[in-house]
Design a protein around this motif. Structure first.
Motif, PDB file in Angstrom:
ATOM      1  N   PHE A 191     -25.648  31.896  14.979  1.00 41.55           N
ATOM      2  CA  PHE A 191     -25.649  33.425  14.907  1.00 41.55           C
ATOM      3  C   PHE A 191     -26.910  33.788  14.617  1.00 41.55           C
ATOM      4  N   ILE A 200     -22.547  36.801  24.839  1.00 45.90           N
ATOM      5  CA  ILE A 200     -22.436  35.807  23.768  1.00 45.90           C
ATOM      6  C   ILE A 200     -22.935  34.382  24.487  1.00 45.90           C
ATOM      7  N   ASP A 217     -26.682  33.330  23.868  1.00 47.95           N
ATOM      8  CA  ASP A 217     -27.380  33.637  22.505  1.00 47.95           C
ATOM      9  C   ASP A 217     -27.353  34.990  22.230  1.00 47.95           C
ATOM     10  N   TRP A 218     -26.322  35.688  22.354  1.00 50.12           N
ATOM     11  CA  TRP A 218     -26.240  37.165  22.170  1.00 50.12           C
ATOM     12  C   TRP A 218     -27.263  37.882  22.471  1.00 50.12           C
TER      13      TRP A 218
END
Length: 442
Positions: A51, A387, A390-391
């Motif tokens: 995240f 997503i 990697d966001w």
């Protein structure tokens, strides 16, 4: 145009259908597809471990090794599961015992592709002395070897059973026991054959196959714009003929797609950097940035149908919109229809190709990192794009941009198609007109 469509129907369709129904190709497609739940769940753990939140790495550090385990035993052992799936699928075609065939396929794969490693000295906290099976040999790097050895082992099984070369038990013996004994001789043959090839002759089947396939893999799922365009063109071309595009190309392209995204996921799991992953043209690249609403980028056409003056097209738009949001577009492909429709076939093919070029440019300029996760195809495209890169918010922006560009490409063809429907709807009082299949194209 009519003569061209006739040639497609008489020459191309029979060949495509024959390829799509070939038993070995079907076994590869079904066997590899069966691993989909494992790779998707493995992707979630990759995302969980990475995240983009300040302090997240430090917080998760004590649990990282444990959280990495599901990834290693799903994505990291994908070739092992594919071997069982392909062998079992081919055995189903031959009406053989699928469990026995699956086990034989795994056995052949392990003997051929996995070389035990001898550790001479114990390294405290790292590894014990002894003989180990390297899990890296079970990953996507061995996928092509797993497919080939599975097909060969089941063909051996079929050859021997068909000629009644097996151990026979009385009919009173339960089928499960009887099937196990029937597989004894095929198992011995498979062991001796693949063991002899790998350790007697020193011939590494997996390395040879991987080397032979690499040029094609690098073209179609690497970083070649030509390869990306070719893959997308062939898929939408077959779809426009009424043939499930991935069903034709799947046995060839899907193992490459899966190998490519798994390589990306493995590299990302090790480095945590999505900017320098090995493969651009993964299946996920096409799903999120090219297939917006499904093959052909048809969500834009569905939106145009929603505002159509034609009653039929407006209703079709309403029926197709929700499935289109989740990237399911069979209602519009067969309902409009797009299939064998010389008006809508053009934007159906052109719009995705334009999306490929635009998306390729964004990635090459470094505006968006590579794709590092495998999400279900039914996820809403802008969200999935964010997503799986990697966001990266810019990925969602690119999806929206491609949607509007596709809409502009479809618009003039939509107006021509709508005009024909309106003309036929206005004539409905003069005689029955079949809206779906009876439209006459100029």
């Amino acid at each position: 145009m009519n003569s061209f469509m006739s040639v497609l129907e008489s020459k191309v369709l029979p060949v495509a259908n024959k390829i799509g129904s070939q038993r070995h190709l079907l076994a590869i497609r079904h066997g590899v597809l069966a691993t989909l739940p494992l790779t998707i769940i493995g992707s979630f753990f990759v995302i969980l471990l990475n995240f983009p939140i300040d302090g997240y790495d430090e917080w998760i550090a004590p649990y990282r090794a444990a959280l990495d385990v599901p990834f290693r035993f799903t994505v990291g052992a994908m070739a092992l599961y594919a071997a069982f799936g392909v062998g079992s699928a081919l055995a189903g075609h031959y009406k053989l015992d699928q469990l026995s065939a699956g086990f034989l396929s795994v056995l052949a794969f392990l003997i051929t592709c996995v070389v035990p490693t001898q550790v001479m000295e114990t390294v405290p906290g790292v590894i014990e002395a002894g003989r180990w099976l390297p899990i890296s040999s079970l990953s996507a790097a061995s996928l092509f070897g797993a497919i080939v050895t599975s097909l060969i082992s089941v063909e051996i099984f079929h050859f021997l059973i068909k000629r009644d070369i097996k151990i026979k038990l009385p009919e009173s013996v339960p089928p499960m026991v009887s099937n196990s004994f029937a597989a004894l001789i095929p198992t011995l043959v498979v062991v001796l054959l693949f063991w002899g090839i790998r350790y007697g002759l020193g011939f590494d089947i997996n390395s040879i196959i991987t080397t032979l396939v690499s040029p094609l893999k690098n073209l179609l799922v690497g970083n070649s714009l030509l390869g990306g365009l070719l893959t997308v063109f062939l898929i939408v071309f077959f779809w426009s003929l009424g043939i499930h595009g991935p069903a034709i190309l799947g046995p060839i392209i899907r193992p490459m797609w899966d190998s490519a995204i798994l390589e990306n996921m493995d590299t990302f799991a090790r480095t945590g950097n999505a900017a320098n992953l090995p493969n651009l043209f993964t299946e996920q690249f096409i799903q999120w940035f090219v297939w917006i609403g499904g093959a052909g980028s048809t969500l834009s056409l569905v939106v145009l149908f929603l505002f159509s003056k034609s009653k039929y097209l407006k209703e079709l738009g309403k029926l197709s919109f929700v499935p289109g949001i989740f990237n399911i577009n069979e209602p519009v492909i067969f309902g409009a229809p797009i299939v064998m429709n010389p008006i809508l076939m053009v934007p159906f093919i052109v719009a995705p190709l334009v999306n490929v070029v635009i998306s390729y440019t964004f990635f090459q300029l470094g505006l968006i990192p590579m794709i590092m996760a495998k999400l279900p195809f039914t996820v809403f495209s802008p969200i999935a794009a964010v997503i799986s890169t990697d966001w990266t918010i810019m990925a969602g922006v690119l999806v929206i941009l491609n949607f509007f560009i596709s809409l502009m490409i479809y618009f003039p063809f939509f107006k021509m198609f709508e005009k024909q429907h309106l003309r036929d709807e206005n004539k409905i009082e003069d005689g029955p007109v079949e809206k779906k299949a009876g439209i006459k194209y100029a």
